[in-house]
Design a protein around this motif. Structure first.
Motif: not given
Length: 698
Positions: A198-203, A216-237
């Motif tokens: 789930a989308a997170f941010m470093s401290e 990744g244990y510092n979440p912001i959005n509980f429902m959005a897969p983090d785009p950093r793990y997607a080849v194309e950010y907008k296609n993360a889902v």
């Protein structure tokens, strides 16, 4: 079916909901004076903004024509800006929608950007639909008795895998690459448990040190897969769903490690990114004064991360449940591991303040929602708050991360004396912790290594942690590791030391896989992955944590060893789920009887169990029903000393056949020239496993 543009707002769920000719927006914010939705193009240039025109109680609504799937948006909440009153509203500060299903880019903390260029800093939410071609692939039918869990980090799993195309390395699509799936199947893995996605941010403090939150244990959005793990950010889902589909196609379940105990917004001086800017009073826990009133200037922290999410409050509970249902229903995941699971079960009642409640609204809701009740639910049964250690106290249907198994098994195989009784209890499902009247024998998740702690290679190579790279002068990470270096600290080329380390690793892994409960393996242990003694590598996004796909001769043998035991487990009803004659939790036609013996063949008695010098024991588990013909014998020897085991005689028409020997690198027992062996001699710490067969059988 899409809502019509004139639908009643009461039918509109929270978040952005595509409709005919536009999109509904629904935002929870009871203290706000105004909610503004900003619309952007795909270059994140603002096109226009709209103030939501309708308010019904705590929820703001609006319909924006011509907004459709794929469009970008952000939220601005106006109102009082007084943190000491629990109000963090500020004009010009953009927020992500808590119900956003996708983000335009990852959260990358930059202090100057956060303070001075908020519009650029904050990722934009993306309007999504649930459309996806699942190709008729369904979730694998894996019950808790069939689970062999493999814990991995999305990036670290494939970042160094040379068989995965470069652009897919470290990505969702890398996890489902054919080379990875083939490897998981060879190990016998039936479920992959992913570190938080789930989308997170470093401290911010890590950013100052030039480090990141890798786990990744510092979440912001509980429902959005983090785009950093997607080849194309907008296609993360889509990429995440593709990963799940392909894993499912190969019979591998997907478990998400979820963090609902805190967020990246930290305390009163922390960032304002989403929940805090919309309804900080309800989403977080605060200390209370003697008069029982909340002190909004003082966040109550039982997570160790600056805040604690208040799941007792209705909007927070709703958000957590909605996100879980979304992941299970639309993203097709199979279950969850709840980080610091005690926190989300804490409630305040009468004279108790924020205490663990086995009948909390969250736990009762999980029981009542079929999609969740039918999912794999695993708790990390503790947090860092008062009375936070709750192993064995979660309700029926849940499994729990069993640190008592970890510690006892580590201590036993490193040679600690006087714990053979505890060892026996742990491998038999820890029934002293998980009451057999209320809990399945698979309530215990058995592990010797987890993401937080030594890797298996480091567990047998270091007696002291080495966390200096984390920038905290080696203060972080546990000091109680129950490890053993076998004579030399750190890397070694000494053949005798290396042989002992390999034997210790095999004994640890074999114990995990043959014990009653759910076995949990850590990715990379099969490749002898080392973190150079770092037992808290949460901030190391580099080769310290990335998995090296090292197919050395020794590692190949170890992979074969793990696969062999997994096969034994998969093909045995007894090893997967032992149902003893006196087990009140289960009732079916599969019943077994377990008996413990000394190495001389005498039944174990209390004196033997309590004798600190007892270092060897054998266990037989025999079927009591004719339709299940399983009879097993397990030998456990803790020491480097000669021991003669007398195998028990079960039937004069049958004999014991050895199927596992941990003294052999691949586990395949050495060929014996004589048949009907009743005495087994061992000289090292080891496990030997036998099955009963007819003398004229196999």
């Amino acid at each position: 079916m899409k809502l019509s543009s004139d639908a009643d707002f009461r039918l509109v769920p929270l978040g952005a909901t595509p409709a005919e000719n536009g999109c509904f927006f629904s935002i929870w914010s009871p203290q706000a004076k105004e909610i503004i939705v900003h619309i952007y193009n795909h270059d994140e240039k603002e096109l226009y903004k709209v103030s939501l025109p309708v308010r019904k109680g705590s929820v703001w609504y609006g319909f924006l024509p011509n907004v459709s799937v794929g469009d970008y948006y952000a939220i601005e909440a106006l109102g009082e800006d007084d943190p000491e009153k629990g109000c963090f509203f500020k004009a010009g500060r953009l927020l992500t929608d808590p119900y956003a299903k996708a983000l335009s880019k990852p959260f990358i903390y930059n202090h100057n950007e956060y303070i001075n260029n908020n519009a650029s800093f904050v990722p934009k939410c993306i309007v999504t639909s649930n459309d996806f071609d699942w190709q008729e692939v369904r979730k694998p039918n894996v019950g808790r008795d069939g689970l062999i869990i493999y814990e991995a980090n999305v990036k670290g799993l494939t970042k160094l895998n040379p068989l995965v195309p470069k652009k897919l390395q470290g990505k969702y699509l890398g996890v489902c690459h054919e080379s990875v799936i083939a490897h998981l199947k060879k190990l016998g893995v039936t479920a992959i448990q992913l570190n938080p996605i789930a989308a997170f941010m470093s401290e911010p403090h890590l950013a100052k040190l030039g480090l990141v939150n890798y786990w990744g244990y510092n979440p912001i959005n509980f429902m959005a897969p983090d785009p950093r793990y997607a080849v194309e950010y907008k296609n993360a889902v889509v990429e995440f769903k593709t990963m799940v589909r392909e894993l499912h196609r190969n019979g591998i379940a997907v478990i998400l490690d979820v963090v609902y105990n805190h967020t990246a917004e930290a305390g009163i001086n922390g960032c304002v990114l989403s929940l805090k800017g919309l309804d900080a009073r309800n989403y977080y826990i605060y200390k209370t004064g003697n008069d029982g009133q909340r002190d909004y200037s003082s966040f109550y922290d039982v997570s160790g991360c600056g805040n604690s999410v208040n799941v007792q409050e209705r909007p927070t509970l709703n958000l957590v449940l909605d996100s879980l249902i979304y992941w299970v229903k639309h993203m097709q995941v199979d279950g969850f591991r709840f980080d610091l699971g005690v926190t989300i079960c804490r409630e305040s009642h009468c004279n108790s303040f924020h205490e663990f409640d086995r009948n909390s609204a969250f736990l009762k809701s999980c029981f009542c929602v079929n999609r969740l009740a039918q999912s794999i639910m695993i708790a990390e049964p503790w947090d860092v708050g008062p009375n936070g250690y709750r192993l064995g106290q979660f309700p029926q249907g849940w499994s729990e991360q069993n640190d008592q198994f970890r510690d006892t098994v580590r201590r036993f195989w490193r040679g600690d004396k006087g714990i053979i009784g505890k060892f026996a209890t742990r491998i038999m499902g820890s029934r002293d912790i998980f009451n057999s009247h209320e809990r399945s024998i698979n309530a215990s998740v058995n592990f010797v290594t987890y993401h937080d702690g030594f890797t298996l290679e480091d567990l047998v190579s270091y007696t002291q942690k080495n966390n200096l790279a984390n920038g905290e002068n080696n203060r972080d990470g546990s000091n109680d590791n129950y490890s053993s270096n076998q004579g030399e600290e750190g890397p070694s080329t000494n053949p005798e030391v290396l042989e002992k380390r390999w034997l210790l690793k095999r004994n640890l892994i074999a114990t995990t896989l043959i014990s009653q409960g759910i076995p949990h393996l850590l990715a990379g242990d099969e490749f002898s992955r080392t973190q150079k003694g770092n037992n808290n590598a949460y901030c190391q996004d580099n080769e310290i944590t990335w998995m090296k796909w090292d197919y050395s001769k020794e590692n190949i043998e170890f992979i074969d060893f793990i696969g062999r035991i997994s096969s034994l487990r998969r093909n045995s009803r007894m090893i997967r789920e032992l149902i003893l004659r006196d087990d009140p939790f289960h009732k079916n036609n599969r019943q077994f009887e377990a008996k413990w013996y000394s190495h001389t063949g005498e039944p174990m008695n209390s004196q033997m169990w309590n004798d600190a010098n007892t270092s060897s024991v054998s266990l037989t588990i025999c079927s009591l029903t004719r339709d299940v013909d399983e009879n097993w014998c397990f030998l456990f020897n803790q020491d480097y000393q000669r021991v003669e085991f007398e195998l028990p005689v079960i039937s004069h028409s049958s004999e014991w056949k050895e199927v596992l020997d941990t003294t052999v690198p691949n586990g395949v027992p050495r060929v014996r020239t004589a048949s009907n062996i009743n005495t087994i001699v061992v000289n090292t710490p080891c496990i030997k496993v036998f099955v009963l067969q007819e003398k004229n059988g196999l």
